[in-house]
Design a protein around this motif. Sequence first.
Motif, PDB file in Angstrom:
ATOM      1  N   MET A 114       0.840  -1.192   0.000  1.00  0.00           N
ATOM      2  CA  MET A 114       0.000   0.000   0.000  1.00  0.00           C
ATOM      3  C   MET A 114       0.877   1.246   0.000  1.00  0.00           C
ATOM      4  N   GLY A 115       0.514   2.223  -0.820  1.00  0.00           N
ATOM      5  CA  GLY A 115       1.314   3.428  -0.936  1.00  0.00           C
ATOM      6  C   GLY A 115       1.070   4.409   0.198  1.00  0.00           C
ATOM      7  N   THR A 116       1.876   5.461   0.200  1.00  0.00           N
ATOM      8  CA  THR A 116       1.827   6.461   1.274  1.00  0.00           C
ATOM      9  C   THR A 116       1.268   7.764   0.743  1.00  0.00           C
ATOM     10  N   ASN A 117       0.401   8.375   1.542  1.00  0.00           N
ATOM     11  CA  ASN A 117      -0.121   9.680   1.154  1.00  0.00           C
ATOM     12  C   ASN A 117       0.928  10.764   1.394  1.00  0.00           C
ATOM     13  N   LEU A 118       0.675  11.943   0.865  1.00  0.00           N
ATOM     14  CA  LEU A 118       1.641  13.040   0.938  1.00  0.00           C
ATOM     15  C   LEU A 118       1.900  13.479   2.371  1.00  0.00           C
ATOM     16  N   VAL A 119       0.857  13.526   3.179  1.00  0.00           N
ATOM     17  CA  VAL A 119       1.002  13.976   4.567  1.00  0.00           C
ATOM     18  C   VAL A 119       1.974  13.086   5.324  1.00  0.00           C
ATOM     19  N   TYR A 120       1.795  11.774   5.213  1.00  0.00           N
ATOM     20  CA  TYR A 120       2.639  10.863   5.979  1.00  0.00           C
ATOM     21  C   TYR A 120       4.037  10.736   5.387  1.00  0.00           C
ATOM     22  N   LYS A 121       4.191  11.045   4.113  1.00  0.00           N
ATOM     23  CA  LYS A 121       5.548  11.109   3.549  1.00  0.00           C
ATOM     24  C   LYS A 121       6.360  12.203   4.245  1.00  0.00           C
ATOM     25  N   ILE A 122       5.741  13.373   4.402  1.00  0.00           N
ATOM     26  CA  ILE A 122       6.446  14.486   5.046  1.00  0.00           C
ATOM     27  C   ILE A 122       6.646  14.204   6.536  1.00  0.00           C
ATOM     28  N   LEU A 123       5.621  13.689   7.192  1.00  0.00           N
ATOM     29  CA  LEU A 123       5.746  13.373   8.615  1.00  0.00           C
ATOM     30  C   LEU A 123       6.854  12.343   8.861  1.00  0.00           C
ATOM     31  N   LYS A 124       6.924  11.325   8.027  1.00  0.00           N
ATOM     32  CA  LYS A 124       7.945  10.285   8.194  1.00  0.00           C
ATOM     33  C   LYS A 124       9.349  10.875   8.084  1.00  0.00           C
ATOM     34  N   LYS A 125       9.520  11.802   7.150  1.00  0.00           N
ATOM     35  CA  LYS A 125      10.824  12.436   6.949  1.00  0.00           C
ATOM     36  C   LYS A 125      11.229  13.278   8.155  1.00  0.00           C
ATOM     37  N   HIS A 126      10.246  13.798   8.889  1.00  0.00           N
ATOM     38  CA  HIS A 126      10.529  14.720   9.995  1.00  0.00           C
ATOM     39  C   HIS A 126      10.284  14.105  11.369  1.00  0.00           C
ATOM     40  N   LEU A 127       9.960  12.819  11.422  1.00  0.00           N
ATOM     41  CA  LEU A 127       9.604  12.180  12.689  1.00  0.00           C
ATOM     42  C   LEU A 127      10.811  12.098  13.626  1.00  0.00           C
ATOM     43  N   VAL A 128      10.612  12.571  14.844  1.00  0.00           N
ATOM     44  CA  VAL A 128      11.650  12.538  15.869  1.00  0.00           C
ATOM     45  C   VAL A 128      11.281  11.565  16.989  1.00  0.00           C
ATOM     46  N   GLU A 129       9.991  11.470  17.255  1.00  0.00           N
ATOM     47  CA  GLU A 129       9.537  10.687  18.395  1.00  0.00           C
ATOM     48  C   GLU A 129       8.138  10.132  18.128  1.00  0.00           C
ATOM     49  N   GLY A 130       7.894   8.895  18.562  1.00  0.00           N
ATOM     50  CA  GLY A 130       6.565   8.313  18.445  1.00  0.00           C
ATOM     51  C   GLY A 130       6.390   7.467  17.195  1.00  0.00           C
ATOM     52  N   GLU A 131       5.217   6.849  17.080  1.00  0.00           N
ATOM     53  CA  GLU A 131       4.890   5.974  15.965  1.00  0.00           C
ATOM     54  C   GLU A 131       3.807   6.623  15.114  1.00  0.00           C
ATOM     55  N   LEU A 132       4.006   6.565  13.791  1.00  0.00           N
ATOM     56  CA  LEU A 132       3.080   7.222  12.869  1.00  0.00           C
ATOM     57  C   LEU A 132       1.800   6.397  12.696  1.00  0.00           C
ATOM     58  N   VAL A 133       0.971   6.467  13.710  1.00  0.00           N
ATOM     59  CA  VAL A 133      -0.346   5.842  13.687  1.00  0.00           C
ATOM     60  C   VAL A 133      -1.347   6.902  14.116  1.00  0.00           C
TER      61      VAL A 133
END
Length: 644
Positions: free
Chosen positions: A1-20
Amino acid sequence: MGTNLVYKILKKHLVEGELVAGNSIGIKIDQTLTQDSTGTMAYLQLEAMGIDRVKTKRSVAFVDHNMLQQGFENADDHKYIQTVAEKYGVLFSKPGNGICHQVFLERFSTPGDTLLGSDSHTPTAGGVGMLAMGAGGLDVAIAMAGGTYYIKAPIVCKVNLIGKLNPMVSSKDIILEVLRRETVKGGVGKVYEYGGEGLKYLSVPQRATVTNMGAELGATTSIFPSDDKTRDFFASQNRVDEWLELKADEDATYDQEITINLSELKPLAAKPHSPDNVDEISNIGEIKVDQVAIGSCTNSSFEDLMKVAQVLKGRKVHKNVSLVIAPGSRQVMEMIARNGALGDIISAGGRILENSCGPCIGMGQSPGTDAVSLRTFNRNFYGRSGTLSADVYLVSPETAAVSAVEGVLTDPSKYDIKFENLTVDAFLIDDSMIINPSEDGNEVEVVRGPNIKPFPVSKELEESIAGSVVLKVEDNITTDHIMPSNAKLLPFRSNIPYLANFCFNTVDEFFPDRAKENNGGFIIGGDNYGQGSSREHAALAPLYLGVKGVLVKSFARIHKANLINSGIVPMEFIDEADYNKINLLDKLEFPNILDKLETGSIEISNVTTGQKILVRVELSEKEIEVLKAGGKLNYTKNETAAAK
């Protein structure tokens, strides 16, 4: 499954926590912006952190709100912001250079970057593919100091745009349609990501109108992909080297999806007194109009004003209408001045204001008693215009211009105008009113005028808290209700002790005195409490008056964060019927609140009635620690001291 634009940017900038979705996450902030209404407080807080230089890729301070200089206060704030920016490494956009969101879009926006701004309409930059969010000034100060920004991982709602807009229907009508469907609280916890075949017909200024007013949904932000239209915009601003293509994967998944057929949209208006009170103009009818105001960060672009000029060319403003126009930036003003469009506007009878927020923020041009005002702005909250009896409608530039000529609210589609020259290959580039910071901040003396007072700081949260209910309010209380924004009060944004005397004065003028007489206490509210502006003054003024907690049916995102940052406990009714069990001046007790915060619920005692009520406290672990410390500034200082 592909990634939406929002989570692409969030993943690149994630410092803490899980992207759920729903999880608390920490992200790195690339850029920040402040404006003078909230900026003075943000920079006072930055100074209190004891850093030498901002740590972001780019931070910009704008002066665009408090522009009327009837006394020394605003001029002093401007000088303070300029000198503190020079000292700490922040770019400074001088008064007259334009509205922060319009200038940022033109000169600083960067696809794929994160942006945090001390203004709720910071999501404007989502029009070029930035993840741009509004926040309280303290959160922005912490980001400038290199700190992490914490939010809940959002639900992502795809807005699928199909078809093409008909003549005289605009992007303002797109976002009004979204608001009609989703409401002013429908976007809480969400990001709206726009896609679909209809994108190819929407320019960056049109997209920015949609993302700007997406703030009225209560959303975390809104975003468009960065595509060929975005590249054209960056090329016209001589910034093509900062452009990059950015889009969702073809098979990207979303939590929700709505579809809007652009071909079916009609000219719309938001009726008084809420941006989601939307109807077709043809249904509202030809009501008499007294004032038309065009501008604000929503609709003050070159493209918007070119449309207005072409409607007005060869016509005159109706004798009973006052038409005021505020270009969004110096660049826009100079462009329309040089190509003749400004002359067409003036010839028609338009009054030209500064390149600033102006009447949108309540800074002048208040309508007359019982007047009808059509505005291309983003908010029509009760009293925001400065006239309590006025009826404010939110409309597109096309509708505004046509109605100014007709003297009544008019469906613009009755005019057959084929707009031309709405964009150019190359804009006039002159950044001389953007001042670079000093290379050596130690050489800069920060100038503070006598109106700049220390901001209130809460003490550590006590084991148990108690007090009286000093205010009870209904649903949809806005930050304009809590801390009014107008030409009389805006000069005192850096003076909380004075400002607090006007807290809630359009709702209950006796609230400040009642709070003082009872040594503070609690506020009881309804649904969507704190919607609207990011102004942390709506938390700092109650804090100064001794408010310990706010208990409501539901909160708007930014205001809840500002309450936590100020050390005020935000609570929600589990059973909304319990709202009716608490009255003004009831005595409330919150026993063992320190321990109960971590359980997520607190049993409170209404000493006056003898009833017990269970309330919800939805906080992350970090937010609990912030509250226990007495606010985010105390928490940050403690963390810094521990690290040393």
